[in-house]
Write a protein that holds these residues in place. Sequence first.
Motif, short mmCIF file in Angstrom:
data_model
loop_
_atom_site.label_atom_id
_atom_site.label_comp_id
_atom_site.label_asym_id
_atom_site.label_seq_id
_atom_site.Cartn_x
_atom_site.Cartn_y
_atom_site.Cartn_z
N HIS A 160 101.14 77.92 9.90
CA HIS A 160 99.98 77.03 9.94
C HIS A 160 99.85 76.42 11.33
N VAL A 161 98.64 76.52 11.89
CA VAL A 161 98.37 75.91 13.20
C VAL A 161 98.47 74.39 13.06
N GLN A 162 99.04 73.74 14.06
CA GLN A 162 99.16 72.27 14.06
C GLN A 162 97.88 71.70 14.68
N SER A 163 96.82 71.68 13.86
CA SER A 163 95.48 71.37 14.37
C SER A 163 95.32 69.93 14.85
N GLU A 164 96.21 69.04 14.43
CA GLU A 164 96.09 67.66 14.88
C GLU A 164 96.45 67.52 16.36
N ALA A 165 97.18 68.50 16.90
CA ALA A 165 97.62 68.41 18.29
C ALA A 165 96.86 69.35 19.22
N ALA A 166 96.36 70.45 18.67
CA ALA A 166 95.75 71.45 19.53
C ALA A 166 94.68 72.25 18.80
N LEU A 167 93.66 72.64 19.54
CA LEU A 167 92.70 73.61 19.03
C LEU A 167 93.20 74.98 19.47
N LEU A 168 93.51 75.84 18.50
CA LEU A 168 94.04 77.16 18.83
C LEU A 168 92.99 78.20 18.45
N GLU A 169 92.57 78.97 19.45
CA GLU A 169 91.60 80.05 19.21
C GLU A 169 92.31 81.39 19.36
N VAL A 170 91.89 82.36 18.56
CA VAL A 170 92.36 83.73 18.72
C VAL A 170 91.12 84.57 19.06
N LEU A 171 91.09 85.11 20.28
CA LEU A 171 89.87 85.75 20.78
C LEU A 171 90.07 87.24 20.98
N ASP A 172 89.02 88.00 20.69
CA ASP A 172 89.09 89.45 20.90
C ASP A 172 88.77 89.80 22.36
N GLY A 173 88.74 91.08 22.67
CA GLY A 173 88.56 91.54 24.04
C GLY A 173 87.31 91.02 24.71
N SER A 174 86.25 90.74 23.91
CA SER A 174 85.03 90.26 24.53
C SER A 174 84.87 88.74 24.37
#
Length: 467
Positions: free
Chosen positions: A301-315
């Motif tokens: 589980h992402v620790q959303s209270e501390a960071a915005l975590l994005e997972v982005l594709d090649g584009s």
Amino acid sequence: MNKRPFQGGLDQLPISSSEHIHLPALTGGVASMLLALKYQADDSQWWTGDRLRSMQYSQLRELLNSAWQGVPFYRDRLQKAGYHPRRKLTGKIWRRIPILRRADLQREGSRLANKAYPRSHGRLTSSQSSGSTGMPVRITASELSQYVTSALSLRVHDWHRQDLTGRLAIIRYLPGPPPAAPPDGLRSEFWSEATRYLYRTGPSFSLDVSTPIEAQAAWLLRVDPHYLLTYPNNLRALINYFQAQGLTLPALRQVQAISETLSPEVRALCRNQWGVSVVDGYSAQETGLLALQCPDHDHLHVQSEAALLEVLDGSGRPCKIGESGRVVVTTLHNFAMPLIRYEIGDYAEVGEQCDCGRGLPVLKRVLGRSRNMLRLADGRRLWPRLGIIQFSGAAGVPIRQAQVIQRSLEQVELRLVSEAPLDAAQESAVVEVLRTALGYPFEVEVRYLESIPRSKSGKYEDFVSEI
Ligand SMILES: [Zn+2]
């Protein structure tokens, strides 16, 4: 002097000390702050994804506005993306903000320090991240941001039902000072900086990971830990050593994996050989803890209270469930040196919403760095699964360490540390296992080594592509 009885509200209560108070505990200072943050985090883990995202966006606006004021580098980027402090922050504007790369951090250096830093966020500390690429970056963090990450780091104890009165053994990169050197390592009366203010924990014992496995094992037998925290590759080496020597750790209840990617193979090995589970986490030196294993599943589980975590594709588009892409992180509270859309260098797979009820986004798995990806001649890139157990099985003698270096699209080097030298037949059996694992008939050059060292940060890489 005023002799009238006290008649003010609670905020004027002249309490300055909690001496003699045990029930309920009356805390002050750091402990109060950590407890307040922990109390909120215990609640926000159950928020819906939408609510978390909306709270993140209102926090992001504060961060962006401060960066706008105090960091010309970011002001320029934000302006070009169409952001303005008086405008609403939308997902569309957010995704137009350029990605911050490690090279940007190195090039800009102290120019990323925020001249509009709010002094109320406390003192600054600086740390250097060496990274597996060996290119160091210097990060300055505020005291406030460290409070938040410390409070969130306490989650692992609740989520994974750890008994804090137990003995904790830590084997990691600990060059000191003072060095956690064998034979004794270091002893502390508490588990961590975050726990020392809130709990009476059992002792913790630390040892540097460069200690040979035999000496690590002897140390562990003396410590007799309830919990062990170490790198997955070191864990595997320890389990194999214990198995070969017929040794056990009778008190052990759980292992916590740090830093490297935890493979299903090591998880299963620990379960089968030691009878305990491994708790996985994902953190980076630049950001602190980013994701923690769910109490009910193997995913994180992402620790959303501390960071915005994005997972982005090649584009640059957000990956969908089941897709893998680059991890891009924005830390929400470090106004001293904002990291806005920082490409951390790892790849991860997006998971579906968890049935445990937590709204915190799910990472199915973290795949490692792009340099740990195999490149094939047909253009595909993938993370090879190398099983040291399969190598040992094929060779018929125990292989202690293995590492594969991809030299070209046609050639790889296989580095082996084996208990006994392999003959031609054993070697070709191992090479065949490797070719199958890589899914391509590579030309394989085998080299035998005394040991395969870790990188400067203590990480160990099974596979490195030099292309
Ligand atoms: Zn969950």
